[in-house]
Design an enzyme around this catalytic site. Sequence first.
Site, short mmCIF file in Angstrom:
data_model
loop_
_atom_site.label_atom_id
_atom_site.label_comp_id
_atom_site.label_asym_id
_atom_site.label_seq_id
_atom_site.Cartn_x
_atom_site.Cartn_y
_atom_site.Cartn_z
N LYS A 13 0.87 -1.37 0.58
CA LYS A 13 -0.25 0.14 0.08
C LYS A 13 0.75 1.20 -0.14
CE LYS A 13 -2.13 -0.96 3.63
NZ LYS A 13 -1.15 -2.11 4.22
N ARG A 88 -8.95 1.29 9.88
CA ARG A 88 -8.26 0.01 10.21
C ARG A 88 -9.14 -0.85 11.55
NH1 ARG A 88 -1.96 0.84 9.64
NH2 ARG A 88 -0.67 -1.43 9.47
N ARG A 127 12.08 -6.31 4.57
CA ARG A 127 12.35 -4.71 4.83
C ARG A 127 12.39 -3.72 5.57
NH1 ARG A 127 6.33 -1.51 4.60
NH2 ARG A 127 6.45 -2.41 7.38
N ARG A 160 12.50 -1.33 10.88
CA ARG A 160 11.33 -1.49 12.21
C ARG A 160 11.61 -2.88 12.89
NH1 ARG A 160 6.17 0.17 8.38
NH2 ARG A 160 5.09 -1.18 10.21
N ARG A 171 0.98 -8.57 13.49
CA ARG A 171 0.15 -7.63 12.90
C ARG A 171 -0.64 -8.38 12.26
NH1 ARG A 171 5.16 -5.14 9.98
NH2 ARG A 171 3.76 -3.94 9.24
P1 AMP Z 1 2.29 0.71 9.29
O1 AMP Z 1 3.26 1.40 8.59
O2 AMP Z 1 1.01 0.90 8.47
O3 AMP Z 1 2.76 -0.69 8.94
O4 AMP Z 1 1.51 0.93 10.55
C1 AMP Z 1 2.39 0.71 11.85
C2 AMP Z 1 2.10 0.78 13.09
O5 AMP Z 1 1.33 1.80 13.60
C3 AMP Z 1 1.00 -0.16 13.80
O6 AMP Z 1 1.68 -1.69 13.47
C4 AMP Z 1 0.23 0.03 14.02
O7 AMP Z 1 0.65 0.29 15.85
C5 AMP Z 1 -0.11 1.81 14.14
N1 AMP Z 1 -1.19 2.20 13.34
C6 AMP Z 1 -0.99 2.81 12.57
N2 AMP Z 1 -1.98 3.12 11.25
C7 AMP Z 1 -2.99 2.42 12.14
C8 AMP Z 1 -4.35 2.74 12.51
N3 AMP Z 1 -4.89 2.97 11.28
N4 AMP Z 1 -4.83 2.32 13.95
C9 AMP Z 1 -4.18 1.84 14.75
N5 AMP Z 1 -2.91 1.48 14.38
C10 AMP Z 1 -2.28 1.75 12.73
#
Ligand code: AMP
Length: 215
Positions: A13, A88, A127, A160, A171
């Site tokens: 994404k 989410r 990554r 990360r 996740r």
């Molecule tokens: P991402 O970079 O989108 O994979 O997000 C990394 C982490 O940020 C996720 O595993 C969550 O801990 C937090 N996070 C990102 N977006 C959201 C969201 N919309 N709702 C809740 N937690 C989020």
Amino acid sequence: MRLIFLGPPGSGKGTQAKRLTERLGIPQLSTGDLLRAAVRDGTELGLKAKRYMDAGELVPDEVVIGLILERMQQPDCDNGFILDGFPRTKAQAEALEQALQEKGRPIDAVIDFEINPELLVERLTGRRICPNGHGEWHVKFNPPKEPGKCDVCGAELIQREDDREDRIKTRLEAYRRDTEPLREFYAQRGLLRAITADGEMGRISKQIEQAAQGA
Ligand code: AMP
């Protein structure tokens, strides 16, 4: 154009949002990036979010909803945006719907990134990101020019915390439990457009553009 990119972690994404933001002239709004920036800056919100993020769990709805709605007020969002990693949960989707309804600017399409789940773990464990927020690479699929170094600032790339294998499992579980039901939520509203998210990057971008424009 107001788009949502929906799909599991590792489905591409963020990569596609970055590619399309230039072509479509609208910004990428990534809650993950906004949260990581808050953690880097050591803000109160960042401190609150960090332990959830490191564990691979979702940050509480009220924190994320406040963050994204504030970001959407900025003038670069006037012509639209790509939401990457938000909503989410159903509560997030409902809060977004309400906020956009109040402005008379609803979502045009939700792009559903369909991908073979077996590919996700390899994509995530390989990554590497720039510690200064300059982007991300992949040791195998998208290596930096110089191994282990950021193409932009030369900093040592890092993994990360939540891209470690045990966190990835958490996740993916969170995705299945909390986020996947949003496909039904948006299908009911006639907004869901499925694309095949594995394969060549340009071909995926094309599918997204067609799906978005057919909206
Ligand atoms: P991402 O970079 O989108 O994979 O997000 C990394 C982490 O940020 C996720 O595993 C969550 O801990 C937090 N996070 C990102 N977006 C959201 C969201 N919309 N709702 C809740 N937690 C989020």
